[in-house]
Enzyme design. Structure first.
Site, PDB file in Angstrom:
ATOM      1  N   GLU A 229      -8.943  -3.973  -0.655  1.00 38.47           N
ATOM      2  CA  GLU A 229      -8.388  -5.215  -0.125  1.00 38.47           C
ATOM      3  C   GLU A 229      -9.406  -6.038   0.669  1.00 38.47           C
ATOM      4  OE1 GLU A 229      -4.658  -4.208   1.820  1.00 38.47           O
ATOM      5  OE2 GLU A 229      -3.658  -4.257  -0.117  1.00 38.47           O
TER       6      GLU A 229
ATOM      7  N   GLU B 299      -1.012  -1.057  -6.282  1.00 37.76           N
ATOM      8  CA  GLU B 299      -0.205  -0.434  -5.220  1.00 37.76           C
ATOM      9  C   GLU B 299       1.153  -1.114  -5.169  1.00 37.76           C
ATOM     10  OE1 GLU B 299      -1.824  -0.492  -1.269  1.00 37.76           O
ATOM     11  OE2 GLU B 299      -3.832  -0.012  -1.964  1.00 37.76           O
TER      12      GLU B 299
HETATM   13  C1  GLA Z   1      -2.465  -1.783   1.637  1.00 35.77           C
HETATM   14  C2  GLA Z   1      -3.614  -0.791   1.605  1.00 35.77           C
HETATM   15  C3  GLA Z   1      -3.173   0.633   1.600  1.00 35.77           C
HETATM   16  C4  GLA Z   1      -2.011   0.863   2.514  1.00 35.77           C
HETATM   17  C5  GLA Z   1      -0.890  -0.075   2.131  1.00 35.77           C
HETATM   18  C6  GLA Z   1       0.360   0.134   2.947  1.00 35.77           C
HETATM   19  O1  GLA Z   1      -2.077  -2.235   0.425  1.00 35.77           O
HETATM   20  O2  GLA Z   1      -4.479  -1.021   0.532  1.00 35.77           O
HETATM   21  O3  GLA Z   1      -4.280   1.435   1.983  1.00 35.77           O
HETATM   22  O4  GLA Z   1      -2.397   0.630   3.823  1.00 35.77           O
HETATM   23  O5  GLA Z   1      -1.328  -1.392   2.330  1.00 35.77           O
HETATM   24  O6  GLA Z   1       1.365  -0.764   2.567  1.00 35.77           O
END
Ligand code: GLA
Ligand code: ZN
Length: 707
Positions: free
Chosen positions: A178, A335
């Site tokens: 991210e 995710e």
């Molecule tokens: C983000 C991060 C993950 C985790 C999620 C939790 O997407 O990439 O490592 O922290 O949030 O929602």
């Protein structure tokens, strides 16, 4: 095995030719060209729990997991001391997973660094806007310029690549995590000034472009230039815009350094990075040429009290559409939560059915995966209550585990029985969302400093497509529009990348264009157009905008259709926020204002230009108008719906096409609905023949193929 070899040979040929178009025809993960199901696996948190690690494999199989993402936050276990690398645990786990038919998306660990590094080299930490160097802690808070950080990352990435790029179980690189944020350290500031020198050549050119005689802010030395900040300069819009552009370039440069490092051992493993919702500060379109695979992390707030699940679904669909549009090929949902998040003010559980539906929504819009954060809930720290497939309880007899296993089972069967994997959504319409425009329009001090609502306006038009079940791409101003029949371009305040010419050509060649108020106001440097607006497109729209009125919150005007009301449109609609007062040259009014001193002046116009038509919407309209307008124009332009029917509220349809077409019909209502079918279809999963009426359960989703 045979298949894997075939794909590797294809990649070889393509790598030689360097043909990106052909590369885009390949499966996303050639070593394992399947719909992926799995997600973030953090075994490094459980190394002292061998029983748990063993149980993971057994549970993963039970949950129909075929792929995990690993190593995202593993740096301390991969390099516990500077220069001492300990990969054995990871090798053991990757081997074991592979032996059990589970593939690995391998991450580079640059999203968070070990304490020893921050202690020895404080420069790796980011400096905030106030000039304060951050202390060790958190994540995603390193400096993208620091030569030491870059070197440490390059070293570990290169080693990881050497060790794992040839592993048959490693199918994709997950670069960092991210990417986001900006650093204000001296190194980043210096890099910014270099970036500016390259862009402007001379200080005079920079001063002229940034209009710095304003308030006597003219720079006389490059060293005087600092990033925009609350304690310093905030009024030079050209500076603010360039700083944001620079932040994207800096991040991209860091990403490319990592990509080069992992490709040093084997350039054939595709590379991705997990992007976020379209709300963040990076211009994702700038990443598209360097990403082999687009992926993103989706965390919608289902079942909230502010809007219906259908609205939340439509908003989420925009980002799915954006991610697919970046490369015009399937993407990966990297995710999502199997149940709940833990970072919102209020974290609700997904209601029964929502996990399947939200997962299939991603697939319907082009995702070739459903991945989660995370596989197993950790015991400690700030994410210990974030939803995961396996709870602290540890067993498979939970609602969430069963939900996940069902999604996995469905994906597995779709892979076995259909060619869904090699299909994609191919829209005939595009909606323009441009990051640079967004930065500029939000920074400007103009008619509505509290609520210019650029994102909201884009979302509202996107919802129209969603409600109607019409596939739509998200494009920025650098995209090519020739593939579309209908282009909607809301609030293009800033014109850049020759957008005037592209849109003029698009209409001249027969396209239908919808433009709106507050468009064509400034050029790419945020300098106002002289001689009338929308600058450069007045002839295409056949209008000139003279002034713009802002309404207070809660105030409304009315848009009254005049003359021949297009089919399906009502006579009157509500408008709010912004009313542009325009003059028609060649355009014909289709609607006029109903109130105020500009009552009777045009509020919606159409202009014939070449073989096409350009519509200009002068005022901010609301969802009902936007939907009716898009419905009428799409029909007129001959745009195909995913399913040629009138969908009930809260229901959408999307179509993935290829050798066979798959139409996903999704019900975001918690109660059953009936959908009228425009012919006979086959249920792609059960084989059942369907005609006349399709019943969808509450939160149900069916996948149809043409009979
Ligand atoms: C983000 C991060 C993950 C985790 C999620 C939790 O997407 O990439 O490592 O922290 O949030 O929602
Ligand atoms: Zn920095």
């Amino acid at each position: 095995m045979k298949k894997t070899l075939k794909y590797l040979i294809i990649i070889d040929i393509i790598a030689e030719k360097g043909d990106r178009m052909m590369k885009n025809d390949l499966p996303l993960t050639p070593k394992f060209p399947k719909l992926l199901h799995g997600g973030d696996y953090n075994p490094d948190q459980w190394l002292k729990y061998p029983d748990i690690l063993e149980k993971d494999i057994q549970l993963m199989k039970q949950a129909n997991i075929n792929c995990v993402s690993m190593g995202i936050f593993s740096w301390i276990n991969l390099e516990p001391e500077e220069g001492v690398y300990t990969f054995d645990w990871l090798t053991k786990i990757i081997d074991n997973l592979y032996a059990n038919g589970i593939y690995t998306v391998l991450a580079t660990p640059s999203g968070a660094r070990p304490a020893w590094m921050a202690q020895k080299y404080p420069e790796v930490m980011r400096v905030n806007q106030d000039g304060v160097r951050l202390k060790f802690g958190g994540r995603h808070n390193h400096c993208y310029s620091s030569p030491i950080y870059r070197e440490k990352v390059r070293q570990i990435d290169t080693r990881l690549a050497k060790q794992y790029a040839g592993h048959p179980g490693v199918i994709l690189w997950h670069i960092s995590n991210e990417f986001s944020g900006e650093c204000y350290c001296p190194l980043c500031q210096e890099a910014f000034r270099e970036w500016l020198k390259k862009k402007y050549g001379t200080l005079e050119n920079l001063n002229d472009t940034w209009w710095t005689n304003f308030w006597s802010h003219r720079y006389t030395d490059w060293e005087q230039i600092q990033p925009p900040q609350p304690t310093g300069e905030q009024d030079i819009h050209g500076l603010s815009l360039d700083w944001k552009r620079f932040a994207t370039d800096r991040t991209l440069d860091f990403f490319k350094m990592e990509k080069e490092a992992v490709h040093s051992a084997n350039p054939e493993i595709p590379v991705t990075t997990n992007l976020m919702e379209f709300g963040e500060g990076l211009n994702y379109f700038k990443f598209k040429n360097d990403l082999d695979v687009v992926s993103w992390d989706s965390y919608p707030l289902w079942h909230n009290s502010l809007q219906s699940d259908a609205r939340t679904a439509a908003d989420t669909a925009l980002t799915h559409d954006l991610m697919r549009s970046l490369l015009h090929r399937p993407f990966l949902l990297m995710e999502s939560t199997p149940s709940t998040t833990n970072w919102l003010d209020i974290s609700k559980l997904k209601r029964p059915g929502m996990h399947m539906l939200s997962s299939m929504q991603a697939v319907a819009l082009g995702s070739n995966s459903v991945q989660y954060f995370q596989w197993r809930k950790g015991r400690g720290c700030s994410e210990k209550f974030h939803g995961a497939v396996v709870d602290h309880y540890g067993g498979s007899d939970t609602r969430v585990f069963r939900d996940v296993a069902q999604v996995g089972d469905r994906l597995k069967k779709l892979d076995e029985n259909t060619d869904l994997y090699s299909t994609c959504v191919s829209p005939e319409c595009a909606l323009i969302f441009d990051w640079e425009n967004r930065w500029a329009v939000e920074d400007a001090r103009g008619p509505r400093n509290r609520g210019i609502k650029y994102n909201e306006t884009v979302l509202s038009f996107h919802r129209s497509f969603w409600d109607l079940g019409i596939p739509v791409d998200i494009a920025d101003m650098e995209c090519d529009f020739s593939r579309y029949k209908l282009v909607v371009a809301p609030m293009l305040y800033l014109y850049r990348a020759d957008i005037q010419k592209k849109l003029a050509d698009f209409v001249r060649n027969g396209g239908t264009l919808v433009g709106t108020y507050w468009s064509g106001i400034v050029d790419e440097n945020d300098l106002c157009f002289l001689g009338g607006t929308p600058g450069g497109l007045m002839d295409v729209f056949g209008i000139r905008s003279e002034e713009i009125d802002a309404l207070c919150d809660g105030e409304h005007n009315r848009l009254m259709m005049c003359g021949n009301v297009p089919e399906g449109m009502k006579k009157e609609y509500s408008i709010s926020d912004l009313c542009d007062l325009i003059h028609c040259s060649s355009a014909k009014p289709l609607a006029e204002y109903g109130d105020d001193f500009y009552k009777g002046r045009p509020a919606l116009t159409v202009n014939s230009y070449g073989k096409g038509r350009a519509y200009y919407l002068a005022a901010r309209t609301e969802d009902p108008f936007n939907r009716d307008l898009i419905a009428a124009l799409a029909k007129q332009a001959g745009v195909q719906k995913s399913l040629d029917t009138c969908l009930p509220d809260g229901v959408t349809a999307s179509r993935r096409s290829g050798k066979h077409d798959y139409i996903f019909v999704e019900n975001f209502n918690s109660v059953p609905v009936k959908v009228q079918l425009p012919g006979t279809f086959r249920d792609a999963e059960s084989g059942e023949s369907l005609s006349a009426e399709l019943t969808l359960e509450g939160y149900g989703v069916r996948i149809l193929t043409e009979a």
